[in-house]
Design an enzyme around this catalytic site. Structure first.
Site, short mmCIF file in Angstrom:
data_model
loop_
_atom_site.label_atom_id
_atom_site.label_comp_id
_atom_site.label_asym_id
_atom_site.label_seq_id
_atom_site.Cartn_x
_atom_site.Cartn_y
_atom_site.Cartn_z
N GLU A 15 8.86 28.62 122.78
CA GLU A 15 9.27 28.14 123.12
C GLU A 15 9.17 27.57 121.41
OE1 GLU A 15 11.48 24.25 124.93
OE2 GLU A 15 10.32 25.93 126.03
N SER A 75 6.23 22.34 126.90
CA SER A 75 6.29 23.66 127.41
C SER A 75 6.51 24.85 126.21
CB SER A 75 7.64 23.90 128.29
OG SER A 75 8.05 23.30 129.47
N ARG A 110 18.39 26.39 126.55
CA ARG A 110 17.40 25.67 125.44
C ARG A 110 18.11 27.25 124.21
NH1 ARG A 110 17.38 23.42 128.24
NH2 ARG A 110 15.28 23.02 129.95
#
Length: 352
Positions: A344, A239, A160
């Site tokens: 995130e 998320s 990520r």
């Protein structure tokens, strides 16, 4: 190129949160994107890049500067080579690649947002990451004032993460290029156990491409991860927290906290994360075991009723409502297990 002033930004985000921008420019060509960025940089004007708005948390006061919405279009297929304009809707591009019989991104179906955002976050789900098939990113380098092409290695991908996320004010993605696989109508090997179970196959097997895509869409929808304007569980950024990656020593300390809180027979999720002994665990598991279950909250911002990793706007929330919930979750997980969750989505004008 469209230009608006005192323009609402909330409708451009999947959270549907945030105040207005002083100026909103919608660019439909790469030249318009570059010209807008150059003009903002020359004037010293703060610049906010917006693609699909699926990874943004914008403050209630809005953005004091120029917001640039990238709405470029382009889907070019040459054999197994695919080039996408940054403004292409990602989930639509995945569907078209599957229809063309090409494998490699089918398990990334249903992920909201634009194609240009995928390398920034190294978007991934259900055993696939864009870094596995992405070959090049064409971007405007604001520091060098030129358009550059970075190969896969030059993107410095990790979990990520990427070079673009490391240096968020330097590059503006214009095009992304992928090398997919013609496997005779079959998917790439299934890598994720949950996907394999849903498909009724073993990890490593291949299945018909369309079946893989449809199965992933069904799995995502069951978790509120496919956009639906009528379903507030999808008014989110997907998320909200990344899965923590711990050193071996930190993981042992974490295990001790788990045993103390939940008992010695409870084993948290654990997956190897690189060659240096680090271990990845599950943010969703941590949140749930810390007491923040599905649907947690009584205000206008709550945890999704379908997935503990998604924080949602129930329709009347403000960004501050959302951040208050996020801070409560972060503090609760830290107190319970000694692990600090990291958000995130990108925050604009606010922070946790």
């Amino acid at each position: 190129m469209q230009e608006l002033h005192d323009a609402p930004l909330a409708p451009l985000t999947t959270f549907r949160l945030g105040g207005p921008a002083n100026r909103l420019v919608t660019a439909t060509t790469d030249d318009e994107v570059v010209a807008t960025v150059r003009a903002a940089d020359a004037a010293g004007t703060p610049l906010l890049i917006i693609g699909g708005g699926s990874n943004l948390v914008i403050g209630d006061k809005g953005f004091d500067g120029t917001a640039l919405r990238i709405a470029t279009r382009g889907f070019v297929l040459d054999g197994t080579e695919l080039e996408l304009a940054a403004g292409e809707v990602w989930t639509d591009a995945v569907a078209r690649a599957v229809e063309a019989g090409l494998a490699g991104i089918e398990c990334l179906a249903g992920i909201p947002g634009s194609a240009g955002a995928t390398p920034i976050q190294n978007v991934g789900a259900y055993g696939q990451d864009v870094s596995a098939t992405l070959t090049e990113v064409v971007a405007y380098d604001r520091r060098a004032d030129e358009t550059v092409t970075l190969d896969n290695a030059g993107c410095s991908f990790s979990y990520r993460h990427s070079r673009f996320k490391d240096d968020p004010d330097r590059y503006v993605v214009l095009r992304v290029r992928f090398r997919l696989e013609d496997a005779g109508g079959l998917s790439a090997p299934v890598r994720y156990p949950e996907t394999a179970r849903a498909l009724g196959v073993r990890v490593g097997d291949r299945v018909p491409l369309a079946h893989a895509r449809e199965t992933v869409l069904r799995l995502r929808a069951g978790k509120g991860m496919v956009l639906d304007p009528e379903d507030h569980d999808t008014w989110s950024a997907g998320s909200f927290f990344t899965n923590p990656i711990l050193t071996a020593a930190a993981f042992e300390t974490f295990l001790a906290r788990v045993a103390e809180r939940l008992g010695p027979d409870v084993a948290p999720p654990a997956f190897p994360a690189g060659d240096d002994g680090r271990i990845k665990t599950s943010a969703a598991w941590l949140i749930d075991k810390a007491g923040f279950t599905k649907g947690y909250g009584s205000g206008p911002a709550r945890i999704s009723g379908k997935h503990t990793l998604a924080l949602t706007n129930r329709g009347e929330a403000t960004t501050e409502d959302l951040l208050a919930l996020a801070r409560e979750v972060v503090a609760g997980v830290r107190d319970a297990f000694g692990v600090t969750l990291v958000n995130e989505p990108v925050t604009v004008g606010v922070s946790l």
